[in-house]
Design a protein around this motif. Structure first.
Motif, PDB file in Angstrom:
ATOM      1  N   ARG A 156       0.804  -1.226   0.000  1.00  0.00           N
ATOM      2  CA  ARG A 156       0.000   0.000   0.000  1.00  0.00           C
ATOM      3  C   ARG A 156       0.837   1.275   0.000  1.00  0.00           C
ATOM      4  O   ARG A 156       0.498   2.236  -0.666  1.00  0.00           O
ATOM      5  CB  ARG A 156      -0.988   0.027   1.176  1.00  0.00           C
ATOM      6  CG  ARG A 156      -1.986  -1.115   1.180  1.00  0.00           C
ATOM      7  CD  ARG A 156      -2.880  -1.084   2.376  1.00  0.00           C
ATOM      8  NE  ARG A 156      -3.818   0.042   2.330  1.00  0.00           N
ATOM      9  CZ  ARG A 156      -4.498   0.476   3.376  1.00  0.00           C
ATOM     10  NH1 ARG A 156      -4.324  -0.108   4.567  1.00  0.00           N
ATOM     11  NH2 ARG A 156      -5.337   1.469   3.267  1.00  0.00           N
ATOM     12  N   GLN A 157       1.912   1.298   0.773  1.00  0.00           N
ATOM     13  CA  GLN A 157       2.798   2.471   0.766  1.00  0.00           C
ATOM     14  C   GLN A 157       4.184   2.063   1.232  1.00  0.00           C
ATOM     15  O   GLN A 157       4.337   1.388   2.250  1.00  0.00           O
ATOM     16  CB  GLN A 157       2.242   3.571   1.669  1.00  0.00           C
ATOM     17  CG  GLN A 157       3.081   4.839   1.676  1.00  0.00           C
ATOM     18  CD  GLN A 157       2.344   6.018   2.291  1.00  0.00           C
ATOM     19  OE1 GLN A 157       1.511   6.649   1.664  1.00  0.00           O
ATOM     20  NE2 GLN A 157       2.639   6.303   3.543  1.00  0.00           N
ATOM     21  N   GLU A 158       5.205   2.461   0.485  1.00  0.00           N
ATOM     22  CA  GLU A 158       6.588   2.095   0.801  1.00  0.00           C
ATOM     23  C   GLU A 158       7.024   2.655   2.157  1.00  0.00           C
ATOM     24  O   GLU A 158       6.588   3.744   2.569  1.00  0.00           O
ATOM     25  CB  GLU A 158       7.522   2.641  -0.281  1.00  0.00           C
ATOM     26  CG  GLU A 158       7.643   1.748  -1.492  1.00  0.00           C
ATOM     27  CD  GLU A 158       8.635   0.620  -1.259  1.00  0.00           C
ATOM     28  OE1 GLU A 158       9.770   0.881  -0.821  1.00  0.00           O
ATOM     29  OE2 GLU A 158       8.259  -0.547  -1.506  1.00  0.00           O
ATOM     30  N   GLY A 159       7.897   1.909   2.828  1.00  0.00           N
ATOM     31  CA  GLY A 159       8.424   2.381   4.097  1.00  0.00           C
ATOM     32  C   GLY A 159       9.177   3.692   3.971  1.00  0.00           C
ATOM     33  O   GLY A 159       9.133   4.540   4.874  1.00  0.00           O
ATOM     34  N   GLY A 160       9.874   3.876   2.849  1.00  0.00           N
ATOM     35  CA  GLY A 160      10.593   5.128   2.644  1.00  0.00           C
ATOM     36  C   GLY A 160       9.666   6.323   2.607  1.00  0.00           C
ATOM     37  O   GLY A 160      10.014   7.413   3.092  1.00  0.00           O
ATOM     38  N   THR A 161       8.470   6.152   2.062  1.00  0.00           N
ATOM     39  CA  THR A 161       7.481   7.230   2.028  1.00  0.00           C
ATOM     40  C   THR A 161       6.941   7.516   3.420  1.00  0.00           C
ATOM     41  O   THR A 161       6.741   8.679   3.797  1.00  0.00           O
ATOM     42  CB  THR A 161       6.323   6.858   1.079  1.00  0.00           C
ATOM     43  OG1 THR A 161       6.849   6.587  -0.216  1.00  0.00           O
ATOM     44  CG2 THR A 161       5.308   7.981   0.984  1.00  0.00           C
ATOM     45  N   VAL A 162       6.708   6.451   4.193  1.00  0.00           N
ATOM     46  CA  VAL A 162       6.274   6.625   5.586  1.00  0.00           C
ATOM     47  C   VAL A 162       7.294   7.463   6.353  1.00  0.00           C
ATOM     48  O   VAL A 162       6.945   8.400   7.076  1.00  0.00           O
ATOM     49  CB  VAL A 162       6.083   5.255   6.276  1.00  0.00           C
ATOM     50  CG1 VAL A 162       5.773   5.439   7.766  1.00  0.00           C
ATOM     51  CG2 VAL A 162       4.978   4.464   5.608  1.00  0.00           C
ATOM     52  N   LEU A 163       8.565   7.135   6.167  1.00  0.00           N
ATOM     53  CA  LEU A 163       9.639   7.854   6.849  1.00  0.00           C
ATOM     54  C   LEU A 163       9.709   9.306   6.387  1.00  0.00           C
ATOM     55  O   LEU A 163       9.818  10.231   7.216  1.00  0.00           O
ATOM     56  CB  LEU A 163      10.969   7.145   6.591  1.00  0.00           C
ATOM     57  CG  LEU A 163      12.227   7.803   7.143  1.00  0.00           C
ATOM     58  CD1 LEU A 163      12.136   7.998   8.646  1.00  0.00           C
ATOM     59  CD2 LEU A 163      13.455   6.980   6.777  1.00  0.00           C
ATOM     60  N   ALA A 164       9.657   9.524   5.080  1.00  0.00           N
ATOM     61  CA  ALA A 164       9.722  10.888   4.552  1.00  0.00           C
ATOM     62  C   ALA A 164       8.561  11.735   5.064  1.00  0.00           C
ATOM     63  O   ALA A 164       8.741  12.906   5.432  1.00  0.00           O
ATOM     64  CB  ALA A 164       9.731  10.860   3.020  1.00  0.00           C
TER      65      ALA A 164
END
Length: 224
Positions: A56-64
């Protein structure tokens, strides 16, 4: 200490959550990036363990997105992506540490303690409150050098207050620190644990600010 585990692999998630709970951490576990975003916005975590390859959403996007909100919650990436470029990208995006899968659980626990210590502005692995010494790794407390037996939640409450010396934490904030989503929370449980800590460690340790919450004085925290 309350951790958010973001991991879509059920086997890894189960083993990490179980191991960390046995070490005394409160661990909430979500399995995709959108659920992680929702959890981070709605709850207060001491640290996030973040996989990168999430549904659903990449971990890198969650972090950013976390850092874009100026949220300083420590983040430890747990990922099978093991190239130098992957590690550099994760750290440059705002992660505080990066651990490649498969990893040793003892190393994971050590890294978690190091990040929590750094985030709290401590170099010493132990915390001193006047004549009280807390060892977060050993989960032990000494009063005048004598061991004092605390329950897991009494210790978690003491840690939450000692990591924010001089700051008044509300009952709701303290509940966030010591209970996970699946835990049943009684109406007066924080007060009960505060009473237990005062009885075991001294009445003057934790001060009540009426109508606001509880605090450990910064002067006591700084006392050697």
């Amino acid at each position: 200490m309350r951790l958010l585990l973001v991991e879509d692999d059920v086997m890894i998630g189960t083993s990490v959550q179980t191991a960390l709970q046995r070490k005394g951490f409160v661990v909430d576990w979500v399995r995709d990036g959108i659920a992680a975003e929702t959890a981070l916005i709605g709850h207060d975590f001491d640290l996030m363990l973040l996989d990168l390859g999430l549904p659903r959403q990449e971990g890198g996007t969650v972090l950013a997105n976390l850092r874009a909100r100026h949220d300083s919650t420590p983040v430890l990436i747990l990922s099978a992506r093991d190239t130098v470029a992957d590690r550099v990208k994760g750290l440059n995006t705002g992660a505080d540490d990066y651990l490649v899968k498969p990893f040793d659980l003892d190393e994971l626990v050590a890294r978690i303690h190091a990040l929590l210590r750094r985030h709290a502005g401590r170099a010493d692995p132990t915390i001193k409150l006047g004549n009280i010494t807390i060892d977060p790794i050993a989960k032990s407390v000494l009063l005048d050098g004598v061991p004092v037996a605390l329950s897991a939640r009494e210790l978690a409450l003491l840690m939450a207050l000692s990591d924010h010396p001089g700051a008044v934490l509300s009952v709701t904030q303290l509940q966030e620190k010591i209970y996970g989503w699946d835990d049943e929370v009684g109406s007066n449980t924080v007060e009960v644990y505060i009473h237990g800590l005062r009885k075991k460690l001294g009445a003057g340790l934790i001060r009540n600010v009426r109508g606001v919450g509880y605090v450990i004085s910064k002067e006591l925290h700084d006392h050697e």
